[in-house]
Design a protein around this motif. Structure first.
Motif: not given
Length: 474
Positions: A108-130
């Motif tokens: 939380x509070x530290x944005x993340x970006x990288x590759x993640x499996x979403x929808x059954x396939x790897x995708x570039x992604x950006x994630x933030x948590x609070x």
């Protein structure tokens, strides 16, 4: 191929960090580099009705980080914790399990970006948590396109730090707003949310139980030393086909009436349990309820069946087992399911935890009791009310009336200041069983410590209940 989402900035086409660059215009023509525009865009999201909230968020956030789809996993919104927006061929495939795995990577509070499996396939992604104070927190994930305009193997260009900071602050504001709405919700909204969460938990438990039962049933002939390979394969194939038909019939079963005759409900239980012992020398005794014409609520019957099936699966893992006894009976205004074995008497509550049996029973305001006597066997008793409790779900109560006799015995020992090992020795049960009863006692009394439970017991003047036989004849 370029993908388009709602809003003016909804392209992920590899042409930089968004239409017009990082500070390009967002929804409604507002620009994120203008304080008034940033506030206006945020206000648009806050004013959006809940059914359209995810789509509006995607439209507005596209001006900060272009993306293909957007998903969230929220501990604030208990009735629908996982949701997504974007093209259905992608958003509909994103699962809560995938989001939960990604949540472990994001602070939380530290944005993340990288590759993640979403929808059954790897995708570039950006994630933030609070994680607003007092909440379970929430995760926001943006699924980006790989490579340039036509995708490809190359990863998406990194999102600039400034855009990540804006995205993080926007998510902090939105989750704080949602948390306050949840905390201050009207009683009817809170009750509906709890009911939805309970229904989801029961569904997951039932599907998990059915899956485990099907796999165990199929493995039984494959493991049997009494069958040759061809026979084992044929039996396993037949069982697999039967399991598939059962799963396909689950949807039809859900459309049935809300009540069913007790005899029919028990017959379905027998059909589910018998295959588990088809290639086993263990004897199975099934005793249906005497009042077979009496009706049982469908959810109660489902829960009783799943509890019995999970218990049988756990008992079959023991060595030295020769007999299982399953019985249903009506007791007062409830249904009681009893499963007893003649095994080593070392079964613990942890063996049932994998099937979430206790969670499912608690969702119906029922209770599960496990009595294991080394050398004599184990008895698991499940009591389920036939009617919903009149009290509001979650209402605290300090009455001792809801405790099972064995739990009263354990509570009496707690009030005397005894430790788990001493209680186990006094009551002739295992220490693990004591821990199981203590956890149930704390939950039923709505307290957080043994000391509080002991204080309530002394205040209620708890008498020591007379010893009762653990394994009375059926």
């Amino acid at each position: 191929m370029a993908e388009q989402l709602r809003g003016d900035g909804g392209h992920e086409d590899g042409r930089g960090d968004g239409p017009g660059g990082e500070d390009g215009p967002g929804a409604g023509g507002w620009s994120w580099d203008d304080p008034a525009g940033a506030l206006a865009l945020t206000a648009e999201v806050l004013r959006t009705p809940r059914p359209r909230l995810m789509a509006k968020m995607s439209e507005v956030i596209a001006g900060i980080v272009p993306h293909l789809a957007l998903a969230q996993l929220s501990g604030i919104c208990t009735h629908s914790p996982a949701s997504a927006a974007g093209p259905e061929e992608l958003s509909a495939r994103i699962t809560g399990a995938e989001l939960a795995r990604l949540r472990e990577e994001v602070t939380p509070g530290r944005p993340w970006q990288g590759e993640a499996v979403l929808g059954g396939r790897p995708h570039p992604a950006v994630a933030v948590a609070a994680a607003p104070t007092g909440s379970n927190g929430a995760l926001l994930v943006l699924v980006r396109a790989a490579g340039g305009p036509h995708g490809g193997r190359a990863g998406a260009a990194p999102v600039p730090e400034r855009a990540l900071r804006v995205l993080q602050q926007l998510w902090e504001l939105l989750t704080t707003h949602s948390h306050h709405r949840a905390v201050d919700a009207a009683p009817t909204h809170a009750a509906a949310s709890r009911a939805s969460a309970s229904a989801r938990a029961r569904t997951i438990a039932e599907l998990g139980g059915a899956h485990a039962s099907a796999l165990s049933t199929i493995l039984a002939p494959l493991r049997s030393a009494a069958l040759d390979d061809a026979t084992a394969r044929r039996n396993a194939t037949e069982l697999a086909v039967t399991a598939l038909l059962d799963l396909r019939g689950a949807a039809a079963l859900d459309r049935e009436l809300s009540e069913e005759p007790a005899a029919t409900a028990f017959s379905r239980l027998a059909d589910a349990v018998r295959p588990l012992l088809r290639h086993s020398p263990i004897r199975l005794d099934l005793l249906p309820p005497a009042e077979g014409d009496r009706t049982v609520p469908t959810d109660t019957a489902h829960t009783a069946r799943e509890a019995v099936r999970a218990t049988v699966l756990a008992m079959l893992e023991q060595e030295g087992l020769s007999r299982l006894h399953v019985r249903w009976q009506f007791v007062d205004n409830g249904l009681r399911a009893v499963v007893r074995d003649d095994g080593p008497g070392l079964l613990t509550a942890d063996a049932l935890a994998v099937h979430r049996t206790a969670d499912r029973i608690s969702a119906l305001a029922g209770r599960l009791t496990l009595d294991a006597v080394p050398g004599w066997g184990t008895t698991v008793t499940v009591d389920l009310p036939l009617h919903a409790p009149q009290a509001c779900p979650g209402a605290a109560t300090h009455s001792l009336e809801g405790l099972h006799p064995r739990e009263l015995e354990v509570l009496d020992q707690l009030a005397r200041g005894r430790r788990n090992r001493e209680i186990a020795a006094t009551l002739h049960i295992s220490e693990s069983t004591v821990k199981f009863h203590v956890a149930n006692i704390l939950a039923k009394l709505d307290v957080t410590s043994r000391g509080e439970a002991a204080a309530l017991a002394r205040h209620a003047g708890l008498p020591t209940p007379p010893p009762t036989p653990l394994h009375a004849a059926s």
